[in-house]
Scaffold this motif. Structure first.
Motif, short mmCIF file in Angstrom:
data_model
loop_
_atom_site.label_atom_id
_atom_site.label_comp_id
_atom_site.label_asym_id
_atom_site.label_seq_id
_atom_site.Cartn_x
_atom_site.Cartn_y
_atom_site.Cartn_z
N TYR A 26 -2.27 -6.57 -6.87
CA TYR A 26 -3.21 -5.35 -7.01
C TYR A 26 -4.41 -5.66 -8.25
CZ TYR A 26 -1.58 -1.71 -3.75
OH TYR A 26 -1.44 -1.19 -2.67
N ALA A 27 -4.09 -6.19 -9.28
CA ALA A 27 -5.16 -6.57 -10.15
C ALA A 27 -5.90 -7.53 -9.58
CB ALA A 27 -4.43 -6.83 -11.37
N GLU A 28 -5.48 -8.59 -9.12
CA GLU A 28 -6.51 -9.47 -8.43
C GLU A 28 -7.24 -8.98 -7.30
OE1 GLU A 28 -6.21 -13.56 -5.60
OE2 GLU A 28 -4.94 -13.56 -7.54
N GLN A 32 -11.45 -8.44 -7.27
CA GLN A 32 -12.19 -9.15 -6.30
C GLN A 32 -13.20 -8.10 -5.64
OE1 GLN A 32 -10.02 -11.73 -3.67
NE2 GLN A 32 -11.54 -11.52 -1.85
N VAL A 33 -12.43 -6.78 -5.24
CA VAL A 33 -13.30 -5.94 -4.32
C VAL A 33 -14.31 -5.16 -5.13
CG1 VAL A 33 -13.07 -3.76 -3.37
CG2 VAL A 33 -11.45 -5.65 -2.66
N THR A 34 -13.98 -4.83 -6.48
CA THR A 34 -14.88 -3.96 -7.11
C THR A 34 -15.73 -4.66 -8.40
OG1 THR A 34 -13.31 -3.67 -8.83
CG2 THR A 34 -13.03 -2.20 -7.14
N GLY A 35 -15.17 -5.86 -8.59
CA GLY A 35 -16.04 -6.80 -9.66
C GLY A 35 -15.44 -6.34 -10.99
N ARG A 36 -14.34 -5.36 -11.21
CA ARG A 36 -14.08 -4.78 -12.29
C ARG A 36 -12.40 -4.96 -12.59
NH1 ARG A 36 -16.37 1.24 -12.21
NH2 ARG A 36 -14.56 1.62 -13.69
N PRO A 37 -12.03 -5.23 -13.82
CA PRO A 37 -10.58 -5.23 -13.86
C PRO A 37 -9.83 -3.73 -13.65
CG PRO A 37 -11.66 -4.74 -15.99
CD PRO A 37 -12.79 -5.14 -15.20
N MET A 38 -8.72 -3.91 -13.16
CA MET A 38 -7.82 -2.79 -13.05
C MET A 38 -7.10 -2.21 -14.22
SD MET A 38 -4.72 -2.20 -10.23
CE MET A 38 -3.52 -2.91 -11.59
N ALA A 45 5.99 4.20 -5.48
CA ALA A 45 7.31 4.47 -4.83
C ALA A 45 7.10 5.50 -3.51
CB ALA A 45 8.16 5.05 -5.47
N GLY A 46 7.54 4.77 -2.27
CA GLY A 46 7.63 6.09 -1.25
C GLY A 46 6.24 5.98 -0.53
N ARG A 47 5.32 5.46 -0.80
CA ARG A 47 4.19 5.54 -0.44
C ARG A 47 3.57 4.60 0.34
NH1 ARG A 47 0.35 7.41 -5.37
NH2 ARG A 47 -0.44 8.87 -3.87
N ASN A 48 2.59 5.04 1.38
CA ASN A 48 1.58 4.02 2.16
C ASN A 48 0.55 3.25 1.39
OD1 ASN A 48 2.79 4.04 4.57
ND2 ASN A 48 1.70 5.93 5.30
N GLU A 49 0.42 1.91 1.95
CA GLU A 49 -0.41 1.14 1.01
C GLU A 49 -1.86 1.84 0.86
OE1 GLU A 49 0.35 -1.72 -1.02
OE2 GLU A 49 1.02 -2.57 0.77
N SER A 50 -2.16 2.50 1.94
CA SER A 50 -3.53 3.13 1.91
C SER A 50 -3.53 4.16 0.68
CB SER A 50 -3.97 3.73 3.11
OG SER A 50 -3.19 4.75 3.56
N GLU A 51 -2.62 4.99 0.55
CA GLU A 51 -2.39 6.08 -0.38
C GLU A 51 -2.50 5.28 -2.00
OE1 GLU A 51 0.46 9.35 0.78
OE2 GLU A 51 1.40 7.35 1.20
N ILE A 52 -1.77 4.31 -1.85
CA ILE A 52 -1.92 3.45 -3.30
C ILE A 52 -3.32 2.84 -3.59
CG2 ILE A 52 -0.88 1.65 -4.63
CD1 ILE A 52 1.70 1.66 -2.57
N ILE A 53 -3.78 2.33 -2.57
CA ILE A 53 -5.24 1.71 -2.71
C ILE A 53 -6.37 2.49 -3.26
CG2 ILE A 53 -7.15 0.40 -1.45
CD1 ILE A 53 -4.80 -0.88 -0.07
N PHE A 54 -6.34 3.71 -2.32
CA PHE A 54 -7.24 4.79 -3.00
C PHE A 54 -7.10 5.53 -4.13
CE2 PHE A 54 -8.48 5.01 1.98
CZ PHE A 54 -9.63 4.36 1.81
N GLU A 55 -5.70 5.66 -4.27
CA GLU A 55 -5.70 6.41 -5.42
C GLU A 55 -5.97 5.39 -6.76
OE1 GLU A 55 -1.78 8.51 -7.41
OE2 GLU A 55 -2.57 9.49 -5.49
N THR A 56 -5.49 4.13 -6.70
CA THR A 56 -5.79 3.17 -7.58
C THR A 56 -7.44 3.09 -7.89
OG1 THR A 56 -3.90 1.99 -7.13
CG2 THR A 56 -5.66 0.66 -8.25
N ALA A 78 -4.35 -12.00 0.52
CA ALA A 78 -4.54 -13.17 -0.10
C ALA A 78 -4.01 -13.32 -1.53
CB ALA A 78 -6.13 -13.53 -0.34
N ALA A 79 -3.83 -12.33 -2.09
CA ALA A 79 -3.28 -12.32 -3.39
C ALA A 79 -1.78 -12.32 -3.33
CB ALA A 79 -3.44 -10.88 -3.99
#
Length: 235
Positions: A26-28, A32-38, A45-56, A78-79
């Motif tokens: 996720y950090a990588e 790559q997507v934002t140009g900033r460190p996470m 836990a229990g969540r869909n990838e889209s929920e995790i991505i948007f909330e992150t 890729a990561a």
């Protein structure tokens, strides 16, 4: 005998733990997507990838758009693909998981696969590198979809398995093995049975309250797991 039981295993925190690799991937992808460190990863836990991505993205001060999801998914795939060795080094199969899946292959008329909110590519890498994929038919599994929630993914997995094996998997002969109340809710929506295990961040009491058909502390007691799966999938 024709196949008639479908056992779907949740991946992360039910069969295995690869949290370190997940965070690194996720950090990588984030950088790559934002140009900033996470700085902060959303709960997974229990969540869909889209929920995790948007909330992150939101937790880290990024104004999100629909374009972020596709770009992040590509970067995340890729990561993971470059971290197979780290899955082997730092990931672990949870106690009793391999034995439980192996024992369940002896149930009459059983097909076993996975049901996860994670990317299919990530799930395949984790399961493959930790040696669990050989006992599962991943071609009929349910994975992250930007369109369908987990409940629908269970139903789609039943349909896919039915087509492949030339039989009908009844709702009452489908069981999800998982560790989170959100998974229990998804199974209820799909009218599937639920064996919940307290191997994640949720207690046995919380899983019972969520409506699981059966609750175990772990998968370590193979005989009990097998008996429970047999009972829940017998029609």
């Amino acid at each position: 005998m024709p196949a008639y039981r479908l056992i779907l295993w949740n991946v992360d925190h039910t069969l295995l733990d690869a949290a370190r690799v997940t965070r690194e991937a996720y950090a990588e992808a984030f950088e790559q997507v934002t140009g900033r460190p996470m700085v902060r990863l959303a709960p997974t836990a229990g969540r869909n990838e889209s929920e995790i991505i948007f909330e992150t993205l939101a937790f880290n001060g990024i104004a999100t758009s629909d374009d972020h999801l596709e770009a992040f998914v590509r970067a995340l795939e890729a990561a993971y693909s470059t971290r197979r060795d780290k899955v082997r080094s730092f990931g672990r199969v949870l106690p009793g998981a391999a034995e439980a899946v192996g024992a369940a292959t002896a149930l009459p008329g059983v097909v076993q696969s996975v049901l996860t909110g994670s990317l299919e590519a990530a799930a395949r890498i984790k399961l493959g590198e930790l040696g669990l994929d050989r006992m599962l038919d991943l071609s009929v599994g349910g994975y992250f979809s930007p369109v369908y929630p987990k409940g629908a993914a269970i139903e789609m997995s039943r349909i896919s398995a039915g087509r492949k094996y030339g039989t009908v998997f009844a709702e009452s002969a489908t069981v999800l093995v998982a560790d989170h109340p959100l998974d229990v809710r998804a199974a209820r929506i799909a009218r599937a049975r639920v064996l919940a295990v307290a191997t994640g961040a949720v207690t046995e009491s919380e899983l019972r309250t969520a409506g699981a058909d059966a609750v175990l502390p772990t998968l370590a007691d193979t005989a009990t797991v097998l008996h429970t799966l047999d009972r829940l999938t017998s029609t």
